[in-house]
Design an enzyme around this catalytic site. Structure first.
Site, PDB file in Angstrom:
ATOM      1  N   ASP A   1      29.449  21.575  17.626  1.00 14.70           N
ATOM      2  CA  ASP A   1      29.214  23.025  17.582  1.00 14.70           C
ATOM      3  C   ASP A   1      28.998  23.431  16.119  1.00 14.70           C
ATOM      4  O   ASP A   1      28.155  22.818  15.459  1.00 14.70           O
ATOM      5  CB  ASP A   1      30.368  23.774  18.266  1.00 14.70           C
ATOM      6  CG  ASP A   1      29.973  25.185  18.641  1.00 14.70           C
ATOM      7  OD1 ASP A   1      28.833  25.378  19.086  1.00 14.70           O
ATOM      8  OD2 ASP A   1      30.784  26.109  18.476  1.00 14.70           O
TER       9      ASP A   1
ATOM     10  N   ASP B   1      27.754  17.323  20.387  1.00 16.87           N
ATOM     11  CA  ASP B   1      27.706  17.905  19.027  1.00 16.87           C
ATOM     12  C   ASP B   1      29.079  18.481  18.689  1.00 16.87           C
ATOM     13  O   ASP B   1      29.922  18.635  19.562  1.00 16.87           O
ATOM     14  CB  ASP B   1      26.667  19.034  18.979  1.00 16.87           C
ATOM     15  CG  ASP B   1      26.937  20.075  20.054  1.00 16.87           C
ATOM     16  OD1 ASP B   1      26.411  19.917  21.163  1.00 16.87           O
ATOM     17  OD2 ASP B   1      27.722  21.011  19.810  1.00 16.87           O
TER      18      ASP B   1
HETATM   19  N1  LIG Z   1      27.753  23.629  21.007  1.00 13.11           N
HETATM   20  C1  LIG Z   1      27.534  23.966  22.269  1.00 13.11           C
HETATM   21  N2  LIG Z   1      27.827  25.219  22.712  1.00 13.11           N
HETATM   22  C2  LIG Z   1      27.622  25.546  24.019  1.00 13.11           C
HETATM   23  N3  LIG Z   1      27.098  24.709  24.922  1.00 13.11           N
HETATM   24  C3  LIG Z   1      26.794  23.468  24.525  1.00 13.11           C
HETATM   25  N4  LIG Z   1      26.268  22.428  25.180  1.00 13.11           N
HETATM   26  C4  LIG Z   1      26.158  21.399  24.319  1.00 13.11           C
HETATM   27  N5  LIG Z   1      26.580  21.756  23.091  1.00 13.11           N
HETATM   28  C5  LIG Z   1      26.981  23.043  23.191  1.00 13.11           C
END
Ligand SMILES: Nc1ncnc2[nH]cnc12
Ligand SMILES: CSC[C@H]1O[C@H](OP(=O)(O)O)[C@H](O)[C@@H]1O
Length: 296
Positions: free
Chosen positions: A214, A212
């Site tokens: 974030d 992703d």
């Molecule tokens: N955005 C994110 N923040 C922290 N850990 C993650 N693991 C997968 N995506 C994450």
């Protein structure tokens, strides 16, 4: 049983190894308790033994903060492990690191909150491990050589991984701040795992699988578990294929000693505590991890 020199730690979405012959399951009781789950030992087609441990337990019942990292590392060390390949699902803080890409980090920024026990050296036995370069260059090179096996995503190296406490994801302001710090990726797992592996003189490399963006893209939807899981499923088959491809190379650097070059014996000289001041209990616990190093 022969020593098991290579271990894989599976993170979110990776709870077992596929295509290997099952040999045994062990669940050692270490001075720091039991590992996250039983450790599976399996054999590759070339007869190589590999250990597998699910970081959050099979079924995912441990939060990142609850993972018994000291027990995990100590248990792997006790069965002979010299190299750990650690998988992790991560968020991307950079446009070019797309969901479903694989990334080898070189550096870490610690944003955990100090609530995870992060050293084997305490209570009367002080040592300071070098941690300037937290990952294993030898293992990283072997993985990078096999980057072509990944399908549907690109492979990147030499990136900086932020480790946050969680379990909640970041705010948008935090996500922007991490980018301004120079962070490229974010997870909740690399610490203290990498620090403890270093104290145990185990070569450690994390393989990050991006799931992703974030939440730094202001006008786009922020990360959710649903989005992470969708990309995790695609990443898992790449993770299994990559592992199969790298094992012969990892075995070669274990056998010729380059995997633990500079690590083996390093903690013997990292100790600051005078022999007569070392606590008997602490020395006894450390005997499990680094036998003969601190006894007087
Ligand atoms: N955005 C994110 N923040 C922290 N850990 C993650 N693991 C997968 N995506 C994450
Ligand atoms: C499921 S999203 C957050 C969760 O996923 C990562 O776990 P792991 O590193 O074990 O793959 C991340 O670090 C968080 O723990």
């Amino acid at each position: 049983m022969q020593p098991v020199k290579i271990a894989v730690i599976g993170g979110s979405g990776l709870y077992n190894l596929e295509g290997l012959e099952f040999i045994a399951e062990v669940n050692p009781k270490t001075p720091w308790g039991h590992p996250s789950d039983a450790i599976t030992i399996a054999k590759t087609e070339y007869g190589l033994y590999v250990a597998f441990l699910a970081r959050h337990g099979r079924g995912h019942y441990l939060t990142p903060s609850e993972v018994p990292a000291r027990a995990n590392i100590a248990a792997l060390k006790s069965i002979g492990v010299e190299v750990i390949i650690a998988y992790s699902a991560v968020g991307s803080l950079r446009e070019e690191l797309k969901p479903r890409d694989f990334v080898l980090p070189t550096q870490i920024l610690d944003r955990t909150k100090g609530i995870r026990p992060s050293t084997f050296f305490e209570d009367g036995l002080v040592a300071h491990a070098m941690f300037a370069d937290p990952f294993s260059e030898a293992v990283e090179n072997v993985i990078w050589e096999q980057r072509g096996v990944i399908e549907g995503g690109d492979f990147h190296r030499k990136k900086t991984l932020i480790c946050m406490e969680g379990p909640q994801f970041s705010t948008r302001a935090e996500s922007h701040m991490y980018r301004s710090f120079g962070g490229d990726l974010i997870n909740m797992s690399v610490l203290p795992e990498a620090k403890l592996a270093r104290e145990a003189e185990i070569a450690y490399q994390m393989i990050c699988m991006s799931t992703d963006y974030d939440c730094w893209k202001d006008h786009e939807e922020a990360v959710t578990v649903e989005a992470v899981v969708a990309n995790l499923k695609a990443n898992t088959s790449n993770a299994q294929r990559l592992l199969k491809a790298i094992l012969p190379g990892v075995q070669a650097i274990v056998e010729n000693g380059t995997a633990v070059e500079g690590l083996k014996g390093s903690m013997r000289f990292a100790c600051m505590t005078a022999p007569e001041k070392r606590s008997k209990e602490a020395v006894e616990k450390l005997e499990y991890l680094l036998p003969g190093y601190y006894t007087v």
